[in-house]
Motif scaffolding. Structure first.
Motif, PDB file in Angstrom:
ATOM      1  N   PRO A   1      22.137   7.504  42.668  1.00 15.65           N
ATOM      2  CA  PRO A   1      21.037   6.884  41.914  1.00 15.65           C
ATOM      3  C   PRO A   1      20.485   7.815  40.845  1.00 15.65           C
ATOM      4  O   PRO A   1      20.549   9.040  40.965  1.00 15.65           O
ATOM      5  N   GLY A   2      19.960   7.197  39.794  1.00 12.38           N
ATOM      6  CA  GLY A   2      19.368   7.965  38.706  1.00 12.38           C
ATOM      7  C   GLY A   2      18.114   7.292  38.190  1.00 12.38           C
ATOM      8  O   GLY A   2      17.838   6.131  38.500  1.00 12.38           O
ATOM      9  N   ASP A   3      17.354   8.024  37.386  1.00 12.49           N
ATOM     10  CA  ASP A   3      16.095   7.495  36.847  1.00 12.49           C
ATOM     11  C   ASP A   3      16.267   6.880  35.468  1.00 12.49           C
ATOM     12  O   ASP A   3      15.301   6.446  34.854  1.00 12.49           O
ATOM     13  N   TRP A   4      17.479   6.835  34.955  1.00 12.26           N
ATOM     14  CA  TRP A   4      17.829   6.281  33.651  1.00 12.26           C
ATOM     15  C   TRP A   4      17.262   7.108  32.492  1.00 12.26           C
ATOM     16  O   TRP A   4      17.334   6.685  31.346  1.00 12.26           O
ATOM     17  N   ARG A   5      16.735   8.287  32.780  1.00 11.12           N
ATOM     18  CA  ARG A   5      16.249   9.176  31.718  1.00 11.12           C
ATOM     19  C   ARG A   5      17.059  10.468  31.666  1.00 11.12           C
ATOM     20  O   ARG A   5      16.824  11.305  30.785  1.00 11.12           O
ATOM     21  N   HIS A   6      17.989  10.599  32.610  1.00 10.73           N
ATOM     22  CA  HIS A   6      18.845  11.776  32.671  1.00 10.73           C
ATOM     23  C   HIS A   6      20.293  11.332  32.827  1.00 10.73           C
ATOM     24  O   HIS A   6      20.567  10.247  33.329  1.00 10.73           O
ATOM     25  N   GLY A   7      21.216  12.209  32.427  1.00 11.53           N
ATOM     26  CA  GLY A   7      22.626  11.931  32.607  1.00 11.53           C
ATOM     27  C   GLY A   7      23.095  12.268  34.006  1.00 11.53           C
ATOM     28  O   GLY A   7      22.310  12.635  34.893  1.00 11.53           O
ATOM     29  N   ALA A   8      24.394  12.149  34.216  1.00 14.19           N
ATOM     30  CA  ALA A   8      24.986  12.490  35.502  1.00 14.19           C
ATOM     31  C   ALA A   8      24.798  13.978  35.768  1.00 14.19           C
ATOM     32  O   ALA A   8      25.041  14.820  34.897  1.00 14.19           O
ATOM     33  N   SER A   9      24.384  14.308  36.975  1.00 17.24           N
ATOM     34  CA  SER A   9      24.046  15.684  37.329  1.00 17.24           C
ATOM     35  C   SER A   9      25.268  16.450  37.818  1.00 17.24           C
ATOM     36  O   SER A   9      25.851  16.094  38.849  1.00 17.24           O
ATOM     37  N   PRO A  10      25.666  17.532  37.133  1.00 15.14           N
ATOM     38  CA  PRO A  10      26.769  18.359  37.632  1.00 15.14           C
ATOM     39  C   PRO A  10      26.456  18.966  38.994  1.00 15.14           C
ATOM     40  O   PRO A  10      27.355  19.099  39.840  1.00 15.14           O
ATOM     41  N   GLU A  11      25.200  19.327  39.223  1.00 18.76           N
ATOM     42  CA  GLU A  11      24.814  19.908  40.505  1.00 18.76           C
ATOM     43  C   GLU A  11      24.986  18.899  41.639  1.00 18.76           C
ATOM     44  O   GLU A  11      25.474  19.241  42.728  1.00 18.76           O
ATOM     45  N   GLU A  12      24.601  17.653  41.369  1.00 26.67           N
ATOM     46  CA  GLU A  12      24.752  16.625  42.397  1.00 26.67           C
ATOM     47  C   GLU A  12      26.231  16.311  42.636  1.00 26.67           C
ATOM     48  O   GLU A  12      26.641  16.059  43.778  1.00 26.67           O
ATOM     49  N   LEU A  13      27.022  16.350  41.582  1.00 26.97           N
ATOM     50  CA  LEU A  13      28.452  16.123  41.757  1.00 26.97           C
ATOM     51  C   LEU A  13      29.059  17.221  42.626  1.00 26.97           C
ATOM     52  O   LEU A  13      29.866  16.938  43.534  1.00 26.97           O
ATOM     53  N   THR A  14      28.684  18.467  42.384  1.00 26.04           N
ATOM     54  CA  THR A  14      29.170  19.573  43.213  1.00 26.04           C
ATOM     55  C   THR A  14      28.803  19.352  44.674  1.00 26.04           C
ATOM     56  O   THR A  14      29.638  19.519  45.575  1.00 26.04           O
ATOM     57  N   ARG A  15      27.551  18.973  44.901  1.00 33.92           N
ATOM     58  CA  ARG A  15      27.094  18.782  46.282  1.00 33.92           C
ATOM     59  C   ARG A  15      27.861  17.658  46.969  1.00 33.92           C
ATOM     60  O   ARG A  15      28.307  17.801  48.117  1.00 33.92           O
ATOM     61  N   ARG A  16      28.032  16.542  46.275  1.00 33.47           N
ATOM     62  CA  ARG A  16      28.711  15.383  46.875  1.00 33.47           C
ATOM     63  C   ARG A  16      30.181  15.681  47.178  1.00 33.47           C
ATOM     64  O   ARG A  16      30.692  15.315  48.243  1.00 33.47           O
ATOM     65  N   LEU A  17      30.851  16.358  46.251  1.00 36.58           N
ATOM     66  CA  LEU A  17      32.270  16.615  46.458  1.00 36.58           C
ATOM     67  C   LEU A  17      32.501  17.735  47.470  1.00 36.58           C
ATOM     68  O   LEU A  17      33.482  17.695  48.230  1.00 36.58           O
ATOM     69  N   ALA A  18      31.612  18.716  47.481  1.00 34.21           N
ATOM     70  CA  ALA A  18      31.745  19.791  48.471  1.00 34.21           C
ATOM     71  C   ALA A  18      31.603  19.244  49.883  1.00 34.21           C
ATOM     72  O   ALA A  18      32.221  19.755  50.828  1.00 34.21           O
ATOM     73  N   ALA A  19      30.786  18.218  50.037  1.00 33.51           N
ATOM     74  CA  ALA A  19      30.596  17.609  51.360  1.00 33.51           C
ATOM     75  C   ALA A  19      31.751  16.703  51.748  1.00 33.51           C
ATOM     76  O   ALA A  19      31.877  16.322  52.919  1.00 33.51           O
ATOM     77  N   ASP A  20      32.609  16.359  50.793  1.00 33.49           N
ATOM     78  CA  ASP A  20      33.722  15.453  51.051  1.00 33.49           C
ATOM     79  C   ASP A  20      34.984  16.261  51.355  1.00 33.49           C
ATOM     80  O   ASP A  20      35.964  16.245  50.597  1.00 33.49           O
TER      81      ASP A  20
END
Length: 388
Positions: A111-130
């Motif tokens: 989810p996003g607030d529509w005021r920011h782009g895709a978060s590299p930090e969140e992508l790292t967290r999600r993929l590291a957990a996978d």
């Protein structure tokens, strides 16, 4: 409708204004799409389009809208039940997610607030957990047309690589290609999705997939149903200069002309022009006392600016006033932003005077709509445009 004089100001973020020389190119007689003249046209186009994507690999062209290119990206690389990670950055990112679900894919939405782009930090967290590598693809909209926010694709690729995750990276550039710097190969994008009606300065009707070697390999084992969207027969026919279906011949004439125009200006200059017009527009918005929707200075769009209106102001009423009084179309707020924002498109066949006229119309419209806009907005934009 009242009688109109002069040309309509189409300042939505696409479809954009089509240059006269592109319209003239479209008016040429249709040729045999199985003949040698057409084969030569196809061969030229398939090479000339590559620098715009920043690729040396294949680009597949469809007679379709950008939505078709989305579907092609998914069905050629994935199989029923595959897990995909999708970043919600605006209205169009949610539509892409809806399509993935309809095709039988399992979507995890960030989810996003529509005021920011895709978060590299969140992508790292999600993929590291996978650790089981269940995610087969990551879907991102490069430039979200509904918000004027540009995600940092190079940073997302670095985040993906830092985890060693094998997921494909699928990127929508429908409102950024030909307007904002984009590097399919350098940024390790696997499928880039694009459409004709924005930075490429064409009418709607063509869509594109730029495809990596990794994506081509994935297409060999993909089990989602496909026929018209299948890359294999298109790429095979393209080797001889043809298509496996009747192509949009006159739109291909237009594409050839538009690519010549971009090459003549130079892509570096094209991107700089868009960035400069975006900066001038933001200066005007802030000068009026309004707020740019994009909240991160690193993510401002070069293609469009979404303007956030105060809670007690209806952005659609402003748009209606501007259309009625000045024959100018501004972009509407979409999805959760309906009535909250209006969007100023500044992409494609565009110059300083066009932008100055657009911003003048917005400033006058704000006053007529009852918003106490500071008249300092327009001079602030002109100062940016006048700087060397």
């Amino acid at each position: 409708m009242p009688a109109r004089t002069g040309r309509h100001f189409l300042q939505i973020p696409g479809p954009t204004n089509v240059p006269d020389q592109v319209l003239r190119a479209m008016a040429a007689p249709t040729i045999d799409h199985r003949g040698p003249e057409f084969a030569a046209l196809t061969a030229h186009l398939l090479e000339a389009i590559k620098p715009v994507f920043g690729t040396t690999g294949p680009v597949v062209i469809y007679p379709a809208s950008g939505t078709g290119a989305w579907e092609a990206a998914l069905v050629n690389t994935l199989s029923p039940g595959d897990e995909v990670l999708c970043f919600e950055t605006g209205h169009f990112s949610t539509l892409w997610q809806d399509m993935a679900k309809a095709l039988g894919l399992n979507v995890t939405s960030v989810p996003g607030d529509w005021r920011h782009g895709a978060s590299p930090e969140e992508l790292t967290r999600r993929l590291a957990a996978d650790s089981a590598h269940t995610f087969k693809a990551v879907c991102v909209v490069h430039n979200e047309t509904s918000t004027g926010v540009t995600s940092r694709i190079a940073d997302l690729r670095r985040a993906l690589e830092s985890t060693g995750h094998p997921a494909l990276l699928l990127v929508d550039t429908i409102s950024s290609l030909g307007s904002i710097d984009y590097r399919h190969d350098e940024w390790g994008v696997d499928v880039t999705v694009a459409g004709s009606q924005k930075g490429l300065m064409l009418p709607p009707g063509l869509s594109f997939n730029a495809v990596s070697d990794k994506a081509l390999a994935a297409s060999k084992t993909s089990r989602l149903a496909k026929s018209f969207w299948d890359w294999a027969p298109v790429l095979e026919a393209n080797r001889r200069g043809f298509f496996p279906y009747t192509p949009a011949t006159n739109l291909l004439y237009a594409l050839a002309e538009a690519l010549d125009m971009l090459a003549a200006e130079g892509l570096t200059q094209v991107y700089a022009r868009h960035a400069r017009h975006a900066a001038a527009t933001r200066a005007a918005v802030r000068g009026w006392g309004l707020e740019v929707l994009c909240a991160d200075e690193r993510e401002h769009s070069g293609s469009l600016t979404a303007v956030l209106m105060p809670e007690d102001c209806d952005a659609d009423e402003l748009r209606a006033v501007v259309l009625e009084r000045f024959d100018m179309s501004l972009g509407a707020g979409l999805g959760r932003l309906a009535g909250r924002v209006f969007r100023i498109g500044h992409l494609g066949h565009f110059n300083d005077l066009t932008l100055a006229g657009t911003l003048t119309g917005v400033q006058m419209g704000l006053g007529l709509a009852g918003f106490p806009a500071d008249p300092a907005g327009l001079p602030a934009a002109l100062k940016v445009l006048g700087a060397r």
